[in-house]
Design an enzyme around this catalytic site. Structure first.
Site, mmCIF file in Angstrom:
data_model
loop_
_atom_site.group_PDB
_atom_site.id
_atom_site.type_symbol
_atom_site.label_atom_id
_atom_site.label_comp_id
_atom_site.label_asym_id
_atom_site.label_seq_id
_atom_site.Cartn_x
_atom_site.Cartn_y
_atom_site.Cartn_z
ATOM 1 N N HIS A 154 2.641 5.114 -6.128
ATOM 2 C CA HIS A 154 2.268 6.029 -5.052
ATOM 3 C C HIS A 154 1.964 5.210 -3.799
ATOM 4 C CE1 HIS A 154 -1.469 4.848 -7.103
ATOM 5 N NE2 HIS A 154 -1.944 4.794 -5.861
ATOM 6 N N HIS A 173 -0.044 4.431 0.134
ATOM 7 C CA HIS A 173 -1.176 4.536 1.039
ATOM 8 C C HIS A 173 -0.755 4.012 2.412
ATOM 9 C CE1 HIS A 173 -4.223 5.314 -2.110
ATOM 10 N NE2 HIS A 173 -3.492 4.490 -2.848
ATOM 11 N N HIS A 213 1.393 1.314 -4.708
ATOM 12 C CA HIS A 213 0.627 0.846 -5.857
ATOM 13 C C HIS A 213 1.340 1.268 -7.128
ATOM 14 C CE1 HIS A 213 -3.424 0.623 -3.483
ATOM 15 N NE2 HIS A 213 -2.641 -0.420 -3.278
ATOM 16 N N HIS A 250 -3.291 14.079 -2.271
ATOM 17 C CA HIS A 250 -3.870 12.887 -1.666
ATOM 18 C C HIS A 250 -2.816 11.851 -1.290
ATOM 19 C CE1 HIS A 250 -8.014 14.100 -2.440
ATOM 20 N NE2 HIS A 250 -7.622 14.477 -3.636
ATOM 21 N N THR A 290 -8.979 2.766 -6.464
ATOM 22 C CA THR A 290 -9.401 2.919 -5.071
ATOM 23 C C THR A 290 -9.672 4.371 -4.712
ATOM 24 O OG1 THR A 290 -7.159 3.126 -4.159
ATOM 25 C CG2 THR A 290 -8.051 0.885 -4.421
ATOM 26 N N THR A 291 -9.678 5.249 -5.718
ATOM 27 C CA THR A 291 -10.067 6.645 -5.545
ATOM 28 C C THR A 291 -11.090 6.993 -6.615
ATOM 29 O OG1 THR A 291 -8.310 7.453 -6.996
ATOM 30 C CG2 THR A 291 -7.788 7.265 -4.655
#
Length: 253
Positions: A117, A119, A136, A92, A203-204
């Site tokens: 990680h 985004h 993040h 992801h 957020t996942t």
């Protein structure tokens, strides 16, 4: 924010280390497009209901004119340390695990850094507009509370701190590469460390709430080539912004 699915199953929190390459049997296949897109997350698994029913969901659109200034807000107490790490393609996003990365102190509580990680675009919006990229930084306190520090990126010069990460991105889901040399997350931070603070969620999936969010106000730079290398793997991996539901956003020093 993307985190370890194995640990999530074990302890109900998705914020410890790298995710596996292959989903466990029966585990919902979520993503950012198609059948598994964010609008469908709550329908994919009973454990994902908070993604729809929660009232403290992240990310959010930060309306800068409505942010409150607080005389009680304290500076973030960064105490990061350099060390070895792993770069993981978890299916992801790209995630950097730092077993001895140090900690940050927020309102007197210490939160140990676990990983960071990326985004693209930034999941956080500012008056309706995102940045090209966000990192993040995921932390956990001794009591089990999660805290995230978000570092925004704008296009500019090559980010030298991230050079060893972006130079050798693991291309396949589940692939892990040792970080070439030592990395100190403090080198990712802008000189101005004022921040927007609010309560939110992962957020996942499973979108667990009561996560402390600190979004650093000042962006740092990343080169177009570095951004392109990430987007070759993940062209878009951002959840849409969620309703504020009366939450306050406070500006910290």
């Amino acid at each position: 924010m993307r985190v370890n699915l194995i640990v999530a199953a074990a302890c109900g929190l998705a914020a410890l280390g790298a995710a596996p390459a292959v989903f466990a049997e029966g585990q919902a296949h979520w993503g950012y497009q198609g059948h598994g897109k964010p609008a469908k997350w709550a329908e994919l698994d009973a454990g994902f209901k908070t993604c729809k029913l929660g009232k403290l969901q992240s990310p959010i659109n930060l309306e800068t004119k409505k942010v409150e200034k607080s005389a009680d807000a304290k500076p973030l107490g960064f105490a990061y340390a350099g060390g070895a790490g792993d770069v993981v393609n978890n299916g992801h996003t790209i995630q950097v695990n730092l077993p001895a990365g140090g900690a940050v102190t927020i309102d007197g509580t210490e939160y140990k850094l676990l990983q960071f990680h990326f985004h693209t675009p930034s999941e956080e919006m500012f008056d309706g507009k995102p940045y090209p990229l966000v990192a993040h930084l995921v932390h956990k306190s001794a009591q089990g509370q999660l805290a995230v520090v978000a570092v925004l990126f704008k296009l500019g010069h090559e980010n030298t701190t991230l050079k060893p990460v972006f130079a050798h991105l693991p291309a396949k889901s589940g692939e892990t590469l040792k970080l070439d040399g030592s990395l100190n997350a403090a080198d990712l931070l802008p000189a101005d460390r004022s921040y927007y603070a609010f309560m939110g969620s992962l957020t996942t999936p499973p979108c667990s709430e009561e996560v402390r969010w600190q979004v650093l106000k000042t962006p740092v730079e990343v080169s177009a080539a570095q951004l392109a290398s990430f987007k070759k793997l993940y062209a878009m991996n951002a959840r849409p912004v969620q309703p504020l539901n009366g939450r306050k956003v406070v500006l910290g020093p």
